[in-house]
Design a protein around this motif. Structure first.
Motif, PDB file in Angstrom:
ATOM      1  N   LYS A  16       6.206   0.787   2.757  1.00 34.10           N
ATOM      2  CA  LYS A  16       6.524   1.388   4.049  1.00 34.10           C
ATOM      3  C   LYS A  16       6.666   0.162   5.109  1.00 34.10           C
ATOM      4  O   LYS A  16       6.142  -0.618   5.061  1.00 34.10           O
ATOM      5  CB  LYS A  16       4.936   2.021   4.511  1.00 34.10           C
ATOM      6  CG  LYS A  16       4.508   3.118   3.787  1.00 34.10           C
ATOM      7  CD  LYS A  16       5.117   4.332   3.633  1.00 34.10           C
ATOM      8  CE  LYS A  16       4.726   5.317   2.787  1.00 34.10           C
ATOM      9  NZ  LYS A  16       5.532   6.579   2.884  1.00 34.10           N
ATOM     10  N   MET A  18       5.653  -0.891   8.562  1.00 33.41           N
ATOM     11  CA  MET A  18       4.556  -0.620   9.258  1.00 33.41           C
ATOM     12  C   MET A  18       3.957  -1.716   9.804  1.00 33.41           C
ATOM     13  O   MET A  18       3.541  -2.707   8.908  1.00 33.41           O
ATOM     14  CB  MET A  18       3.559   0.322   8.421  1.00 33.41           C
ATOM     15  CG  MET A  18       2.299   0.769   9.422  1.00 33.41           C
ATOM     16  SD  MET A  18       2.743   1.353  11.109  1.00 33.41           S
ATOM     17  CE  MET A  18       3.826   2.696  10.701  1.00 33.41           C
ATOM     18  N   SER A 150      13.321   2.870  10.675  1.00 30.77           N
ATOM     19  CA  SER A 150      13.675   3.212   9.583  1.00 30.77           C
ATOM     20  C   SER A 150      15.001   3.967   9.332  1.00 30.77           C
ATOM     21  O   SER A 150      15.601   4.096   8.244  1.00 30.77           O
ATOM     22  CB  SER A 150      12.556   4.539   9.232  1.00 30.77           C
ATOM     23  OG  SER A 150      12.654   5.249  10.359  1.00 30.77           O
ATOM     24  N   SER A 193       5.197   7.173  15.556  1.00 32.42           N
ATOM     25  CA  SER A 193       5.269   6.093  14.648  1.00 32.42           C
ATOM     26  C   SER A 193       5.585   4.741  15.575  1.00 32.42           C
ATOM     27  O   SER A 193       4.773   3.793  15.020  1.00 32.42           O
ATOM     28  CB  SER A 193       6.118   6.116  13.463  1.00 32.42           C
ATOM     29  OG  SER A 193       7.422   6.710  14.069  1.00 32.42           O
ATOM     30  N   MET A 243      -1.502   2.408   4.212  1.00 37.74           N
ATOM     31  CA  MET A 243      -0.894   2.476   5.410  1.00 37.74           C
ATOM     32  C   MET A 243      -1.935   3.326   5.903  1.00 37.74           C
ATOM     33  O   MET A 243      -2.345   3.132   7.284  1.00 37.74           O
ATOM     34  CB  MET A 243       0.416   3.021   5.462  1.00 37.74           C
ATOM     35  CG  MET A 243       0.909   3.380   6.590  1.00 37.74           C
ATOM     36  SD  MET A 243       2.807   3.845   6.901  1.00 37.74           S
ATOM     37  CE  MET A 243       2.382   5.575   6.242  1.00 37.74           C
ATOM     38  N   ASP A 284       4.096  10.213   5.024  1.00 37.25           N
ATOM     39  CA  ASP A 284       4.717   9.326   5.996  1.00 37.25           C
ATOM     40  C   ASP A 284       3.373   9.193   7.124  1.00 37.25           C
ATOM     41  O   ASP A 284       2.704   9.728   6.860  1.00 37.25           O
ATOM     42  CB  ASP A 284       5.956  10.114   6.528  1.00 37.25           C
ATOM     43  CG  ASP A 284       7.070   9.332   6.673  1.00 37.25           C
ATOM     44  OD1 ASP A 284       6.967   8.104   6.933  1.00 37.25           O
ATOM     45  OD2 ASP A 284       8.057   9.725   6.732  1.00 37.25           O
TER      46      ASP A 284
HETATM   47  C1  DP6 Z   1       5.688   5.481   8.962  1.00 38.23           C
HETATM   48  O1  DP6 Z   1      11.350   4.028  12.163  1.00 38.23           O
HETATM   49  O2  DP6 Z   1      10.043   5.758  13.088  1.00 38.23           O
HETATM   50  O3  DP6 Z   1       8.059   6.220   8.464  1.00 38.23           O
HETATM   51  O4  DP6 Z   1      11.335   1.597  14.457  1.00 38.23           O
HETATM   52  O5  DP6 Z   1       9.659   2.342  16.257  1.00 38.23           O
HETATM   53  O6  DP6 Z   1      11.599   4.174  15.373  1.00 38.23           O
HETATM   54  P1  DP6 Z   1      10.609   2.790  15.189  1.00 38.23           P
HETATM   55  O7  DP6 Z   1       9.701   3.486  13.825  1.00 38.23           O
HETATM   56  P2  DP6 Z   1      10.096   4.264  12.569  1.00 38.23           P
HETATM   57  O8  DP6 Z   1       8.877   3.956  11.655  1.00 38.23           O
HETATM   58  C2  DP6 Z   1       8.560   4.515  10.467  1.00 38.23           C
HETATM   59  C3  DP6 Z   1       7.172   4.478   9.936  1.00 38.23           C
HETATM   60  C4  DP6 Z   1       7.214   4.855   8.592  1.00 38.23           C
HETATM   61  C5  DP6 Z   1       7.255   4.232   7.456  1.00 38.23           C
HETATM   62  C6  DP6 Z   1       8.589   3.961   6.846  1.00 38.23           C
HETATM   63  O9  DP6 Z   1       9.618   5.003   7.089  1.00 38.23           O
HETATM   64  O10 DP6 Z   1       8.959   2.976   6.355  1.00 38.23           O
END
Ligand code: DP6
Length: 329
Positions: A16, A18, A150, A193, A243, A284
């Motif tokens: 992930k 994160m 992501s 997220s 996570m 997720d």
């Molecule tokens: C938990 O890409 O939605 O899905 O960059 O702030 O738009 P921003 O965040 P985002 O984060 C996704 C986090 C996750 C883990 C992952 O897809 O790697």
């Protein structure tokens, strides 16, 4: 030409993203690796307009559900478009339309697929209108990252690894995976997220997180190279639990898991223990469970999913098209 469309898939990360080192540019604290969900796509249409500014509206097109985007969501989307226009020499104003081939209530975040589709649409527009500089898909992925992190992995259709500026495609023998989404909660998330990325750094468990994720990525790549499915399952399980532990130990704490998510995770573990085989499981930033299967696991998947629906009769399952007909209820 005054109109152009592009599509991009959603993706699910096994390692992930994160935590960020830059919230303005979406620079990740650690590398991540995902599988693209080619059956869950967003489409973005750009139409040139004489209007004085860009604006967003839902796309009305057969096969796509028109999303509802809050004011804040529209601004974020159009800000990214503005950034793309400046990078790709696009002039004038546009009506930006977007839609998803999955309903808004199906528990799949559309930000990765829609920001990736927007980046691809802007690129197609620029190319069709004389933009001369060549850009690789990896460079475009880096542009997409700045809209939503992501989304940079959604420029690719299989495994994608994201470490620095943008993602790149990875080829492993394990391809053509099937995907089942176990829908356990279809409510909108209370903590976005983007907010989760900020909050996790307050958890005492964030210490060592970058090292843990980096080590797991290395181990996962090794397991994928050698088609060690059980190891893929074990690493993926540890990673999503890590996570969610971060979320639950943040200050203030928050949680996406509910009793059903915990039960399904437990049943997957029991299934692996009794069968010696099973799905790769991950979650997720939400309560829903993603299961990945090898193409030869259809019979096993049937067994698992029929006992799942016996135990949770109200659960909704969404399958990738390869298996959709086999599971039609
Ligand atoms: C938990 O890409 O939605 O899905 O960059 O702030 O738009 P921003 O965040 P985002 O984060 C996704 C986090 C996750 C883990 C992952 O897809 O790697």
């Amino acid at each position: 030409m005054s109109r152009i469309q592009a599509t991009a898939p959603s993706n699910i990360a096994l390692i992930k993203y994160m935590g960020k080192t830059s919230h303005t540019e979406n620079r990740p604290s650690n590398p991540s690796l995902s599988w693209s969900l080619n059956h869950l796509t967003s489409v973005v249409e750009l139409e040139a307009t004489e209007e004085p500014s860009d604006r967003w509206e839902p796309l009305d097109q057969q096969g796509y559900f028109a999303p509802t985007l809050s004011e804040k969501g529209q601004t974020r989307f159009l800000d990214h478009f503005q950034f793309l226009k400046s990078q790709l020499g696009i002039e004038g104003h546009f009506i930006v339309r977007s839609g998803n081939n999955f309903p808004a209530d199906c528990g799949v975040a559309s930000s990765a697929s829609s920001f990736a589709a927007l980046t691809k649409a802007a690129w197609s527009w620029a190319k069709a209108n004389g933009f001369e500089k060549d850009m690789t898909v990896e460079v475009l992925s880096g542009l997409s990252r700045q809209g939503s992190g992501s989304s940079c992995r959604s420029l690719f259709s299989g495994w994608a690894r994201w470490e620095g500026e943008g993602a790149e495609e990875c080829l492993f023998p394990l391809q053509n995976l099937e995907h089942t989404l176990v829908l356990l909660d279809e409510e909108k998330k209370e903590v976005s997220s983007s907010e989760a990325h900020k909050r996790v750094t307050s958890s005492p468990k964030f210490q060592g997180r970058v090292e843990r994720a980096t080590k797991r990525l290395k181990d996962l790549e090794e397991a994928l190279k050698n088609s060690h499915w059980k190891q893929v399952y074990q690493i993926s399980l540890e990673e999503f639990e890590d996570m969610h532990d971060l979320f639950e130990t943040s200050d203030p704490p928050f949680s996406y898991r509910n009793q059903h998510s915990r039960d399904v995770t437990q049943w997957v573990t029991e299934f692996w223990n009794s069968e010696g085989d099973g799905p790769v499981i991950t979650m997720d930033a939400g309560a829903n469970i993603h299961l990945l299967w090898r193409p030869d696991q259809l019979k096993l998947a049937r067994n698992f999913l029929s006992s799942l629906t016996d135990r949770l009769p109200t659960v909704r399952l969404l399958h990738s098209p390869g298996w959709e007909k086999d599971f039609r209820q």
